[in-house]
Design a protein around this motif. Sequence first.
Motif, PDB file in Angstrom:
ATOM      1  N   VAL A   1      12.084   6.224   1.732  1.00 58.21           N
ATOM      2  CA  VAL A   1      12.963   6.090   3.073  1.00 58.21           C
ATOM      3  C   VAL A   1      12.156   6.014   4.368  1.00 58.21           C
ATOM      4  O   VAL A   1      12.449   5.131   5.093  1.00 58.21           O
ATOM      5  N   ASN A   2      11.164   6.452   4.555  1.00 59.31           N
ATOM      6  CA  ASN A   2      10.247   6.338   5.518  1.00 59.31           C
ATOM      7  C   ASN A   2       9.810   4.804   5.675  1.00 59.31           C
ATOM      8  O   ASN A   2       9.632   4.175   6.631  1.00 59.31           O
ATOM      9  N   ILE A   3       9.242   4.351   4.520  1.00 61.92           N
ATOM     10  CA  ILE A   3       8.715   3.058   4.535  1.00 61.92           C
ATOM     11  C   ILE A   3      10.284   1.979   4.930  1.00 61.92           C
ATOM     12  O   ILE A   3       9.817   1.268   5.686  1.00 61.92           O
ATOM     13  N   ALA A   4      11.051   2.088   4.359  1.00 60.70           N
ATOM     14  CA  ALA A   4      12.221   1.408   4.396  1.00 60.70           C
ATOM     15  C   ALA A   4      13.023   1.398   6.116  1.00 60.70           C
ATOM     16  O   ALA A   4      13.369   0.398   6.602  1.00 60.70           O
ATOM     17  N   TYR A   5      12.715   2.650   6.358  1.00 54.84           N
ATOM     18  CA  TYR A   5      13.224   2.962   7.756  1.00 54.84           C
ATOM     19  C   TYR A   5      12.352   2.109   8.687  1.00 54.84           C
ATOM     20  O   TYR A   5      12.725   1.665   9.759  1.00 54.84           O
ATOM     21  N   ASN A   6      10.968   2.019   8.732  1.00 55.81           N
ATOM     22  CA  ASN A   6       9.859   1.435   9.441  1.00 55.81           C
ATOM     23  C   ASN A   6      10.175  -0.140   9.522  1.00 55.81           C
ATOM     24  O   ASN A   6      10.455  -0.750  10.477  1.00 55.81           O
ATOM     25  N   VAL A   7      10.730  -0.522   8.288  1.00 55.96           N
ATOM     26  CA  VAL A   7      10.771  -2.039   8.157  1.00 55.96           C
ATOM     27  C   VAL A   7      12.251  -2.249   8.781  1.00 55.96           C
ATOM     28  O   VAL A   7      12.353  -3.487   9.384  1.00 55.96           O
ATOM     29  N   ALA A   8      13.066  -1.585   8.474  1.00 52.16           N
ATOM     30  CA  ALA A   8      14.643  -1.792   9.123  1.00 52.16           C
ATOM     31  C   ALA A   8      14.427  -1.642  10.664  1.00 52.16           C
ATOM     32  O   ALA A   8      15.208  -2.470  11.350  1.00 52.16           O
ATOM     33  N   MET A   9      13.792  -0.954  11.249  1.00 54.70           N
ATOM     34  CA  MET A   9      13.805  -0.435  12.627  1.00 54.70           C
ATOM     35  C   MET A   9      12.671  -0.847  13.438  1.00 54.70           C
ATOM     36  O   MET A   9      13.108  -1.266  14.794  1.00 54.70           O
TER      37      MET A   9
ATOM     38  N   ASN B   1      21.603   5.729   2.235  1.00 48.70           N
ATOM     39  CA  ASN B   1      22.687   4.793   2.655  1.00 48.70           C
ATOM     40  C   ASN B   1      22.504   4.197   4.125  1.00 48.70           C
ATOM     41  O   ASN B   1      22.858   2.960   4.424  1.00 48.70           O
ATOM     42  N   TYR B   2      22.038   4.866   4.840  1.00 40.19           N
ATOM     43  CA  TYR B   2      21.824   4.393   6.160  1.00 40.19           C
ATOM     44  C   TYR B   2      20.816   3.307   6.406  1.00 40.19           C
ATOM     45  O   TYR B   2      21.068   2.460   6.726  1.00 40.19           O
ATOM     46  N   CYS B   3      19.766   3.448   5.442  1.00 37.85           N
ATOM     47  CA  CYS B   3      18.682   2.324   5.601  1.00 37.85           C
ATOM     48  C   CYS B   3      19.100   1.344   4.743  1.00 37.85           C
ATOM     49  O   CYS B   3      18.872   0.085   5.330  1.00 37.85           O
ATOM     50  N   LEU B   4      19.862   1.514   3.865  1.00 39.93           N
ATOM     51  CA  LEU B   4      20.440  -0.018   3.245  1.00 39.93           C
ATOM     52  C   LEU B   4      21.251  -0.583   3.951  1.00 39.93           C
ATOM     53  O   LEU B   4      21.418  -2.002   4.082  1.00 39.93           O
ATOM     54  N   ALA B   5      22.208  -0.020   4.730  1.00 39.15           N
ATOM     55  CA  ALA B   5      23.102  -0.566   5.554  1.00 39.15           C
ATOM     56  C   ALA B   5      22.266  -1.254   6.602  1.00 39.15           C
ATOM     57  O   ALA B   5      22.530  -2.494   6.866  1.00 39.15           O
TER      58      ALA B   5
ATOM     59  N   LEU C   1       1.016  -1.186  -0.071  1.00 37.05           N
ATOM     60  CA  LEU C   1       0.025  -0.105  -0.086  1.00 37.05           C
ATOM     61  C   LEU C   1       1.037   1.113   0.071  1.00 37.05           C
ATOM     62  O   LEU C   1       0.840   2.026  -0.750  1.00 37.05           O
ATOM     63  N   ASN C   2       1.789   1.279   1.005  1.00 39.21           N
ATOM     64  CA  ASN C   2       2.646   2.683   0.932  1.00 39.21           C
ATOM     65  C   ASN C   2       3.652   2.598  -0.086  1.00 39.21           C
ATOM     66  O   ASN C   2       4.010   3.787  -0.656  1.00 39.21           O
ATOM     67  N   LYS C   3       4.080   1.725  -0.513  1.00 41.73           N
ATOM     68  CA  LYS C   3       5.064   1.827  -1.641  1.00 41.73           C
ATOM     69  C   LYS C   3       4.297   2.046  -2.933  1.00 41.73           C
ATOM     70  O   LYS C   3       4.515   2.967  -3.816  1.00 41.73           O
ATOM     71  N   MET C   4       2.968   1.608  -3.267  1.00 43.13           N
ATOM     72  CA  MET C   4       2.117   2.200  -4.314  1.00 43.13           C
ATOM     73  C   MET C   4       1.971   3.827  -4.298  1.00 43.13           C
ATOM     74  O   MET C   4       2.168   4.256  -5.296  1.00 43.13           O
ATOM     75  N   ALA C   5       1.803   4.162  -2.790  1.00 42.05           N
ATOM     76  CA  ALA C   5       1.660   5.815  -2.664  1.00 42.05           C
ATOM     77  C   ALA C   5       2.755   6.409  -3.100  1.00 42.05           C
ATOM     78  O   ALA C   5       2.869   7.195  -3.894  1.00 42.05           O
ATOM     79  N   ALA C   6       4.179   5.591  -2.680  1.00 41.33           N
ATOM     80  CA  ALA C   6       5.462   6.518  -3.044  1.00 41.33           C
ATOM     81  C   ALA C   6       5.659   6.293  -4.505  1.00 41.33           C
ATOM     82  O   ALA C   6       5.860   7.241  -5.269  1.00 41.33           O
TER      83      ALA C   6
END
Length: 403
Positions: free
Chosen positions: A316-324, A355-359, A295-300
């Motif tokens: 980035v916000n989506i990825a940060y949520n997934v990572a953290m 880069n921080y999120c990918l790491a 849902l969020n990726k579709m919006a992005a």
Amino acid sequence: MKKFIVSMLMLLTISRLNAQGIAFEKGTFKEVLAKAKAEKKLLFMDCYTTWCGPCKTMSNNVFPQKQVGDYINTGFVSIKVDMEKGEGKALAAQYHVKAYPTMLFMNAHGEVIHRFTGAVDVEEFVKQAKIALTPSEQIEYLRKQFESGNRDLAMVSKYVVALQKADKLEEVAKVGEQVIPSMTSAQYLTEDGFTILAHTGISYRGKVYANLIDNKKNFINKSYIGEQGYDYVIGKAISDHLQETARRVKTLDELKMAVAVTYKDLVSSQQEMIDITYYGEYFLAKKQYDNWFNLNKMAADSAYLTDQKNAIPIYVNIAYNVAMNPNFDNAGLYDKAASMLENVKISDPESLAINYCLASLYLKTKNKLKARENINIFISKSGAKGDAPDERVTELKTKIENL
């Protein structure tokens, strides 16, 4: 003689430079507090962290300004404290500092008399410092007034504004619970009364909400409210209601019906994006993490088609949520989130956040090579900007190297 004159001019230049901005002391908190007491001044403490962007904004753009220094250096002794290092950890606990930057103004006994959080411009910072020097405006004075039973709307409106600036949102809500039920409909329309409603919030379909809906023209015709102020209060009530509804209902159709009902009261120009937050909340409550991600990726993706730059923070916000967020630990989304960022990072190759999120994501998937590559790029880019790695970055780097 010529060398002497040049040297004197250099000293005068340095002296003028030192006079610019806030003169922060280098001693311990106890030493600086003692100096404030000896000089019969208040203490100003900038509570920051090395990773905090708004903290850097204040340090680079506000604190060095002459207008700020002229005012602060006259009435305060000042200190900067990293809340994650040395005595900063104890001070953060002692003064309940949880958001950054937090600006604390204290008396000579180390008692906080005024505080606020977040980055502000020069004018607002000086305004807050002036409040700290004005007893009747200080947050602690207002607190004592309220706790003693003072319910004058002018005082209460000042109090809720000060509490919100200090990030004391639970206290703001409690003030509303105590004050709003005794307010009259005529008081809702006053500047102080509406300020209280706007800061404490109102209940969807409650007495105050119904009054605002029935008398919309009266509210938006007030210069200190306007359509923007009115929409904010109604929108906040609707948002709180739908967030709670999203967590409570059993089916997505129930939520969609609840959302549609609110359209008769308010429809925003950003309604589609707003609704996505409710549906996302529903998926999280039901632990449907894959649906939340899609849902969020579709919006992005939709935003990316028209405005790549402003879409990047959404990714980035989506990825940060997934990572953290530990709720995603077993959701199987780490690879999908990393692939998503890899696909869009070309649009913002200088993005430290990517880069921080990918790491962080590659650490989760135990891809040491990619994790190391991204954390090293992050450190290199930060270093080029004059920022040394903080504890958060060094801890991530260590975890990656230990894979």
